[in-house]
Design a protein around this motif. Structure first.
Motif, short mmCIF file in Angstrom:
data_model
loop_
_atom_site.label_atom_id
_atom_site.label_comp_id
_atom_site.label_asym_id
_atom_site.label_seq_id
_atom_site.Cartn_x
_atom_site.Cartn_y
_atom_site.Cartn_z
N SER A 62 -1.05 0.69 -7.57
CA SER A 62 -0.15 1.10 -5.90
C SER A 62 -1.33 2.17 -5.56
N GLY A 63 -1.03 2.77 -4.88
CA GLY A 63 -2.29 3.75 -3.96
C GLY A 63 -2.18 5.16 -4.59
N LEU A 64 -0.54 5.27 -5.35
CA LEU A 64 -0.26 6.48 -5.61
C LEU A 64 -0.39 6.06 -7.69
N ALA A 65 -0.96 5.82 -8.46
CA ALA A 65 -0.38 5.60 -9.49
C ALA A 65 -1.90 6.64 -10.64
N PRO A 66 -2.90 6.48 -9.56
CA PRO A 66 -3.69 7.69 -10.28
C PRO A 66 -3.29 9.44 -10.17
N TYR A 109 11.23 9.79 5.41
CA TYR A 109 10.48 8.57 5.03
C TYR A 109 11.44 7.42 5.99
N ASP A 110 10.89 6.42 5.89
CA ASP A 110 10.94 5.40 6.94
C ASP A 110 11.12 4.36 6.01
N GLY A 111 11.57 3.27 6.06
CA GLY A 111 11.52 2.71 4.60
C GLY A 111 11.01 1.40 5.20
N ASP A 141 3.22 3.64 0.38
CA ASP A 141 2.93 3.61 -1.22
C ASP A 141 0.92 4.36 -1.70
N GLY A 142 0.90 5.60 -0.89
CA GLY A 142 0.21 5.69 -1.17
C GLY A 142 -1.50 5.37 -0.21
N SER A 143 -1.55 4.63 -0.30
CA SER A 143 -2.95 3.23 0.10
C SER A 143 -3.19 4.27 1.33
#
Length: 160
Positions: A62-66, A109-111, A141-143
């Motif tokens: 995911s874009g948040l992994a780092p 947040y809008d799932g 997803d942080g992308s």
């Protein structure tokens, strides 16, 4: 979903105090959290939590992994579980294991659309950056993260 938007329904079906919880996805813990108090109205699928805190482990790919482990907290969280949307308010904080920090008054947040947004001033900093804006729109997803409404700050690619 502001505080004023809660309809004058009957009492909550469930009220819990000093709550600790874990969310499972694919047989693994996907997040853990706590709340000072949690109220739930099953008929409306409404959840209201006070002094809520959530820990989200890094999701590989995911874009948040780092960022590593994420700590998200808000004094008030209001959610419509069936609609997969919610609002954290009264001072939302995000802190990451990497050292990133973000603060704003309210986050939505809008799932269904997988979006996280805010229309309140944002202050964020971390390795290689320090920014301020009047709000943001981000993919969950942080992308992708877009700062909106006027942006100031600094970016330093070497700090990443």
């Amino acid at each position: 979903m502001s505080e004023a938007s809660l309809p004058p329904e009957g009492p909550a079906d469930l009220i819990l105090q000093e709550v600790a919880f874990a969310r499972f996805s694919d047989g693994k813990i996907s997040s853990r959290g706590t709340a000072e108090e949690l109220s739930y109205r099953r008929s409306a699928g409404r959840l209201l939590a006070s002094q809520a805190a959530l820990r989200l482990p890094a999701r590989p790919g995911s874009g948040l992994a780092p960022l590593g482990l994420l700590h998200l907290s808000a004094p008030r969280v209001e959610a419509e579980t069936t609609a997969r949307r919610g609002v954290g308010s009264h001072g939302v904080r995000l802190d990451s294991e990497r050292g990133d920090r973000a603060r704003t008054d309210r986050v939505s947040y809008d799932g269904a659309r997988e979006l996280v947004t805010s229309d309140t001033p944002l202050s964020a900093e971390g390795p290689g950056y320090r920014v301020r804006s009047r709000g943001f729109v981000a993919r969950a997803d942080g992308s992708e993260v877009q700062l909106v409404g006027g942006v100031s700050g600094r970016l330093d690619e070497r700090g990443r």
